[in-house]
Design a protein around this motif. Structure first.
Motif, PDB file in Angstrom:
ATOM      1  N   ILE A  12     -32.768 -23.171  42.547  1.00  0.00           N
ATOM      2  CA  ILE A  12     -33.678 -24.147  42.511  1.00  0.00           C
ATOM      3  C   ILE A  12     -33.552 -25.022  43.920  1.00  0.00           C
ATOM      4  O   ILE A  12     -34.350 -25.917  44.018  1.00  0.00           O
ATOM      5  CB  ILE A  12     -33.770 -25.138  41.370  1.00  0.00           C
ATOM      6  CG1 ILE A  12     -32.669 -25.895  41.225  1.00  0.00           C
ATOM      7  CG2 ILE A  12     -34.022 -24.284  40.054  1.00  0.00           C
ATOM      8  CD1 ILE A  12     -32.736 -27.065  40.204  1.00  0.00           C
ATOM      9  N   ALA A  13     -32.550 -24.804  44.580  1.00  0.00           N
ATOM     10  CA  ALA A  13     -32.241 -25.446  45.647  1.00  0.00           C
ATOM     11  C   ALA A  13     -33.499 -25.543  46.744  1.00  0.00           C
ATOM     12  O   ALA A  13     -33.900 -26.886  47.321  1.00  0.00           O
ATOM     13  CB  ALA A  13     -31.027 -25.118  46.598  1.00  0.00           C
ATOM     14  N   PRO A  14     -34.447 -24.712  47.143  1.00  0.00           N
ATOM     15  CA  PRO A  14     -35.179 -24.739  47.992  1.00  0.00           C
ATOM     16  C   PRO A  14     -36.429 -26.126  47.572  1.00  0.00           C
ATOM     17  O   PRO A  14     -37.131 -26.448  48.368  1.00  0.00           O
ATOM     18  CB  PRO A  14     -36.248 -23.262  48.270  1.00  0.00           C
ATOM     19  CG  PRO A  14     -34.962 -22.638  47.487  1.00  0.00           C
ATOM     20  CD  PRO A  14     -34.219 -23.120  46.536  1.00  0.00           C
ATOM     21  N   SER A  15     -36.752 -26.208  46.119  1.00  0.00           N
ATOM     22  CA  SER A  15     -37.468 -27.145  45.649  1.00  0.00           C
ATOM     23  C   SER A  15     -36.920 -28.455  45.431  1.00  0.00           C
ATOM     24  O   SER A  15     -37.555 -29.620  45.152  1.00  0.00           O
ATOM     25  CB  SER A  15     -37.977 -26.944  44.092  1.00  0.00           C
ATOM     26  OG  SER A  15     -36.739 -26.960  43.329  1.00  0.00           O
ATOM     27  N   LEU A  16     -35.501 -28.727  45.865  1.00  0.00           N
ATOM     28  CA  LEU A  16     -34.876 -30.069  45.881  1.00  0.00           C
ATOM     29  C   LEU A  16     -34.928 -30.741  47.374  1.00  0.00           C
ATOM     30  O   LEU A  16     -34.699 -29.886  48.225  1.00  0.00           O
ATOM     31  CB  LEU A  16     -33.566 -29.909  45.528  1.00  0.00           C
ATOM     32  CG  LEU A  16     -33.382 -29.225  43.965  1.00  0.00           C
ATOM     33  CD1 LEU A  16     -31.683 -29.231  43.633  1.00  0.00           C
ATOM     34  CD2 LEU A  16     -34.047 -30.066  43.023  1.00  0.00           C
ATOM     35  N   ARG A  21     -29.207 -30.939  47.320  1.00  0.00           N
ATOM     36  CA  ARG A  21     -28.684 -29.538  47.201  1.00  0.00           C
ATOM     37  C   ARG A  21     -27.227 -29.633  47.205  1.00  0.00           C
ATOM     38  O   ARG A  21     -26.495 -30.137  47.963  1.00  0.00           O
ATOM     39  CB  ARG A  21     -29.002 -28.673  48.353  1.00  0.00           C
ATOM     40  CG  ARG A  21     -30.902 -28.554  48.513  1.00  0.00           C
ATOM     41  CD  ARG A  21     -31.614 -28.004  49.524  1.00  0.00           C
ATOM     42  NE  ARG A  21     -32.714 -28.119  49.688  1.00  0.00           N
ATOM     43  CZ  ARG A  21     -33.461 -27.568  50.680  1.00  0.00           C
ATOM     44  NH1 ARG A  21     -32.865 -26.998  51.655  1.00  0.00           N
ATOM     45  NH2 ARG A  21     -34.701 -27.628  50.625  1.00  0.00           N
ATOM     46  N   ILE A  22     -26.546 -28.615  46.585  1.00  0.00           N
ATOM     47  CA  ILE A  22     -24.969 -28.524  46.496  1.00  0.00           C
ATOM     48  C   ILE A  22     -24.859 -27.486  47.677  1.00  0.00           C
ATOM     49  O   ILE A  22     -25.586 -26.457  48.118  1.00  0.00           O
ATOM     50  CB  ILE A  22     -24.781 -27.780  45.009  1.00  0.00           C
ATOM     51  CG1 ILE A  22     -25.400 -26.453  44.942  1.00  0.00           C
ATOM     52  CG2 ILE A  22     -25.022 -28.752  44.016  1.00  0.00           C
ATOM     53  CD1 ILE A  22     -24.769 -25.791  43.652  1.00  0.00           C
ATOM     54  N   ALA A  23     -23.621 -27.586  48.297  1.00  0.00           N
ATOM     55  CA  ALA A  23     -22.942 -27.049  49.419  1.00  0.00           C
ATOM     56  C   ALA A  23     -22.787 -25.511  48.996  1.00  0.00           C
ATOM     57  O   ALA A  23     -22.270 -25.342  47.752  1.00  0.00           O
ATOM     58  CB  ALA A  23     -21.972 -27.832  50.130  1.00  0.00           C
ATOM     59  N   ALA A  24     -22.847 -24.705  49.889  1.00  0.00           N
ATOM     60  CA  ALA A  24     -22.141 -23.303  49.902  1.00  0.00           C
ATOM     61  C   ALA A  24     -20.617 -23.465  49.515  1.00  0.00           C
ATOM     62  O   ALA A  24     -19.927 -24.498  50.168  1.00  0.00           O
ATOM     63  CB  ALA A  24     -22.436 -22.462  51.089  1.00  0.00           C
TER      64      ALA A  24
END
Length: 384
Positions: A12-16, A21-24
């Motif tokens: 869901i990162a693209p919508s946050l 967003r959590i890091a890689a």
């Protein structure tokens, strides 16, 4: 579940918003994932070499998922999820409080005739390494001497000592004085009553690591160490003799246990070299009567890996562990979480010579989360 939550947050990162967003995962965390997945490939190769069949492959894969994979997943979850280490410290201290409250029951049990095993969970039907993983055990009696030993919520006493060390390191980080005392008291009780020799060594060698590395950059620390080093040089011969005597007494404290462990190691190495050098035997085998029918390679992660997964399996654990130690040694000089992560990694390294790490991952998972946090930490801008 924690790993699935991390994957969901990536999905869901693209919508946050960017800030949420959590890091890689850090490359060292990815190395753990790759190495533990390599364990599965090596395991299947070992089964195919000895034509063990599809059923054995499926059973061993489930065992791999409950052990080696679990190690990597907890490190991954600790690295990428926004978990605060303080929550883990407080939870451990709470567990310590309940351990102290229940302690009188454990202490009186062997002297008032209560049974050693209260009950065994019906979950044992799903299989596992043994019924002790599903049993509620009040105490055990040491063979030969008949003296009681306690393992609390661990399957055996040395494992309880290992958890006690983890809890001790974490309890010292708790900021609330009341909860800290509960956690420290419970951890010391677990270490002492487990009567584990390895736990006592860890109490001296591993537990002080966060404190020592927290002071190591201060000049006063080096001035304090200088007289100790000087005296050690003057009395080196006496110190070496004292260490040799301590080693002999350490091994002789449970001579039968030491003999069984050493014999299991010799059998594992000889059969690995002669029968399955690269990929191992694929499965655990029971040893002869000489070692009380203990599984070959048990009580030692490296011997166990050599026997079951060969030299490639040993490398699959050694490489990420050595890399993690190297990274955390540097991180320990500048951050609290780095010092905790280093202590946990060194504790796992120490216990890899006395336990099978994969079989106890479900118990020491807080240590794995903290290792993941430490490997991911890159400075005060990131909230841990």
């Amino acid at each position: 579940m924690l790993s699935l939550l991390a994957l969901y947050l990536y999905y869901i990162a693209p919508s946050l918003p960017v800030a949420k967003r959590i890091a890689a995962p850090h490359w060292s965390v990815s190395l753990w994932l790759i190495a533990m997945l390599a364990m599965l490939v090596i395991l299947v190769a070992g089964h195919l070499n000895f034509s063990l069949g599809t059923g054995a492959i499926i059973k061993s894969t489930i065992g791999w998922a409950k052990g080696w994979l679990l190690i990597a997943l907890f490190i991954f979850a600790g690295a990428v999820l926004p978990i605060r280490a303080e929550i883990i410290y407080r939870a451990i201290c709470r567990t310590g409080k309940y351990t102290i409250i229940l302690l009188p029951l454990f202490l009186v049990a062997p002297f008032v005739g209560l049974p050693e095993i209260l009950w065994v969970s019906p979950l044992k039907i799903f299989g596992g390494s043994g019924p002790e993983y599903f049993a509620t055990i009040l105490y055990t009696l040491e063979p030969g001497s008949g003296t009681p030993r306690w393992q609390f919520f661990a399957p055996w006493s040395p494992a309880a000592g290992m958890i006690g060390l983890i809890y001790l390191v974490c309890a010292f980080q708790e900021k609330d004085r009341g909860w800290r005392y509960w956690g420290i008291a419970a951890a010391l009780v677990m270490i002492i009553l487990s009567q584990s020799r390895l736990a006592l060594v860890g109490l001296v060698m591993i537990a002080p690591i966060p404190l020592l590395f927290g002071q190591i950059t201060r000049p006063l620390m080096w001035f304090a160490i200088l007289p100790v080093v000087l005296l050690a040089g003057w009395f080196a011969v006496d110190i070496i003799e004292a260490l040799n005597l301590a080693k002999s007494e350490f091994s002789g404290a449970r001579a039968d246990s030491t003999r069984v462990r050493e014999t299991l190691g010799r059998i594992a190495v000889e059969r690995w070299q002669g029968e399955a050098f690269w990929f191992g035997h694929g499965v655990v085998e029971r040893g002869p009567h000489l070692v009380e029918y203990m599984p070959i390679g048990s009580h030692h992660s490296w011997y166990g890996l050599l026997f079951v997964k060969g030299i490639l399996g040993l490398f699959a654990l050694a490489i990420p562990m050595i890399v993690s130690l190297g990274l955390l040694l540097r991180s320990a000089l500048t951050s609290d979480i780095g010092r905790i992560g280093l202590a946990m990694t060194m504790l796992l390294l120490m216990y890899s010579f006395g336990e099978n790490l994969e079989s106890l991952a479900y118990l020491y998972w807080p240590a794995l989360l903290l290792i993941g946090m430490a490997l991911q930490y890159r400075g005060p801008a990131k909230s841990i």
